[in-house]
Design an enzyme around this catalytic site. Structure first.
Site, PDB file in Angstrom:
ATOM      1  N   GLU A  53     -14.043  -1.368   1.649  1.00  0.00           N
ATOM      2  CA  GLU A  53     -12.783  -1.349   2.416  1.00  0.00           C
ATOM      3  C   GLU A  53     -13.179  -1.704   3.845  1.00  0.00           C
ATOM      4  OE1 GLU A  53     -10.405   2.315   2.296  1.00  0.00           O
ATOM      5  OE2 GLU A  53      -9.774   1.890   4.358  1.00  0.00           O
ATOM      6  N   ARG A  95     -10.227  -2.429  12.450  1.00  0.00           N
ATOM      7  CA  ARG A  95     -10.400  -1.759  13.741  1.00  0.00           C
ATOM      8  C   ARG A  95     -11.190  -2.641  14.680  1.00  0.00           C
ATOM      9  NH1 ARG A  95     -12.723   4.030  12.786  1.00  0.00           N
ATOM     10  NH2 ARG A  95     -11.742   4.603  10.829  1.00  0.00           N
ATOM     11  N   LYS A 101      -3.768   7.429  -0.830  1.00  0.00           N
ATOM     12  CA  LYS A 101      -4.962   7.855  -0.101  1.00  0.00           C
ATOM     13  C   LYS A 101      -4.655   9.230   0.497  1.00  0.00           C
ATOM     14  CE  LYS A 101      -7.472   6.447   4.077  1.00  0.00           C
ATOM     15  NZ  LYS A 101      -8.045   5.291   4.762  1.00  0.00           N
TER      16      LYS A 101
HETATM   17  O1  LIG Z   1      -9.298   3.754   9.458  1.00  0.00           O
HETATM   18  C1  LIG Z   1      -8.981   4.134   8.352  1.00  0.00           C
HETATM   19  O2  LIG Z   1      -8.040   3.630   7.727  1.00  0.00           O
HETATM   20  C2  LIG Z   1      -9.747   5.175   7.701  1.00  0.00           C
HETATM   21  O3  LIG Z   1      -9.793   5.267   6.519  1.00  0.00           O
HETATM   22  C3  LIG Z   1     -10.450   6.130   8.562  1.00  0.00           C
HETATM   23  C4  LIG Z   1     -11.933   6.240   8.323  1.00  0.00           C
HETATM   24  O4  LIG Z   1     -12.554   5.011   8.366  1.00  0.00           O
HETATM   25  C5  LIG Z   1     -12.258   6.907   7.059  1.00  0.00           C
HETATM   26  O5  LIG Z   1     -11.531   8.063   6.998  1.00  0.00           O
HETATM   27  C6  LIG Z   1     -13.707   7.146   6.929  1.00  0.00           C
HETATM   28  O6  LIG Z   1     -13.989   8.431   7.328  1.00  0.00           O
HETATM   29  P1  LIG Z   1     -15.442   9.026   7.293  1.00  0.00           P
HETATM   30  O7  LIG Z   1     -15.998   8.725   5.935  1.00  0.00           O
HETATM   31  O8  LIG Z   1     -15.240  10.472   7.533  1.00  0.00           O
HETATM   32  O9  LIG Z   1     -16.180   8.343   8.393  1.00  0.00           O
END
Ligand SMILES: O=C(O)C(=O)C[C@H](O)[C@H](O)COP(=O)(O)O
Length: 217
Positions: free
Chosen positions: A39, A43, A127
């Site tokens: 994914e 960003r 999600k």
């Molecule tokens: O931007 C998005 O749409 C997301 O999904 C947010 C983060 O990228 C994930 O939540 C990953 O989170 P961590 O594995 O805790 O680093």
């Protein structure tokens, strides 16, 4: 079917890529690890080019576009080669567009009210974000009561330490997380470590499945 493929993988590496030239080496590390899915979060400015680079080189690699918040981003991501869309929250224009265009979408939810807003969209998977901060496994178990038919992809705070507890929930099909292709590893171009972490995740999923946990394999 995308959702079946995601269930089969059980883990989706969530990545933030700053240099689109690093996309293919990251994808290759994941392919070598036996985890041909990603994914790519919208960003960074490099996200679109990163999707394009992987899709051109590895057409069967499962590419999702994450952090999507507008219809324009959906169009660009799909044109670039993304085959599924992930949103952090409930974004009605994005959902409506994806439904009309038959683009698989996994919208983010973290409350019963979010889920209720989506019931009419007939979505096979939501999600659960941000998973750990929003109540983690206890919350997923509570949501299984009123929303037993809904499958979730928890993301946010998932790690090798808690992966098993998530994948053991009957309403969890797959988990997302940045721990495999972490930003720092991509910045350092440490694709070997990404492959190792991918291999570990694949082995962990196999061992969880071998234990006969309740989630659908
Ligand atoms: O931007 C998005 O749409 C997301 O999904 C947010 C983060 O990228 C994930 O939540 C990953 O989170 P961590 O594995 O805790 O680093």
């Amino acid at each position: 079917m995308i959702y079946d493929k995601l269930k089969k993988m059980a883990v989706v590496p969530v990545v933030e890529i700053e240099d689109s030239h690093q996309a293919v080496p990251v994808a290759e590390a994941l392919i070598n690890a036996g985890l041909p899915v990603i994914e790519i979060t919208f960003r960074t400015d490099a996200a679109l080019e990163a999707i394009k680079n992987i899709a051109d080189q590895y057409p069967s690699f499962l590419i999702g576009a994450g952090t999507i918040s507008s219809v324009q981003q959906v169009q660009e991501a799909v044109d670039a080669g993304a085959t599924f869309i992930v949103t952090p929250g409930v974004n009605i224009p994005v959902l409506t567009y994806c439904r009309d265009m038959k683009i698989p979408v996994i919208p983010g939810v973290c409350t019963p009210s979010d889920i209720e807003r989506l019931l009419g969209y007939d979505l096979p998977m939501l999600k659960f974000f941000p998973a750990e901060a929003a109540g983690g496994v206890a919350m997923l178990k509570a949501l299984a009561g009123p929303y037993g038919a809904i499958q979730f992809m928890p993301t946010g705070g998932i790690s090798p330490e808690n992966l098993e507890s998530y994948l053991s929930c009957g309403n969890v099909s797959v988990c997302g997380g940045s721990w495999i292709a972490a930003k720092g590893l991509i910045q350092k171009a440490d694709f070997e470590e990404i492959q190792k972490l991918g291999e570990k995740a694949v082995a962990q999923v196999s061992s969880i499945r071998a234990k006969g946990q309740s989630y659908a394999a």
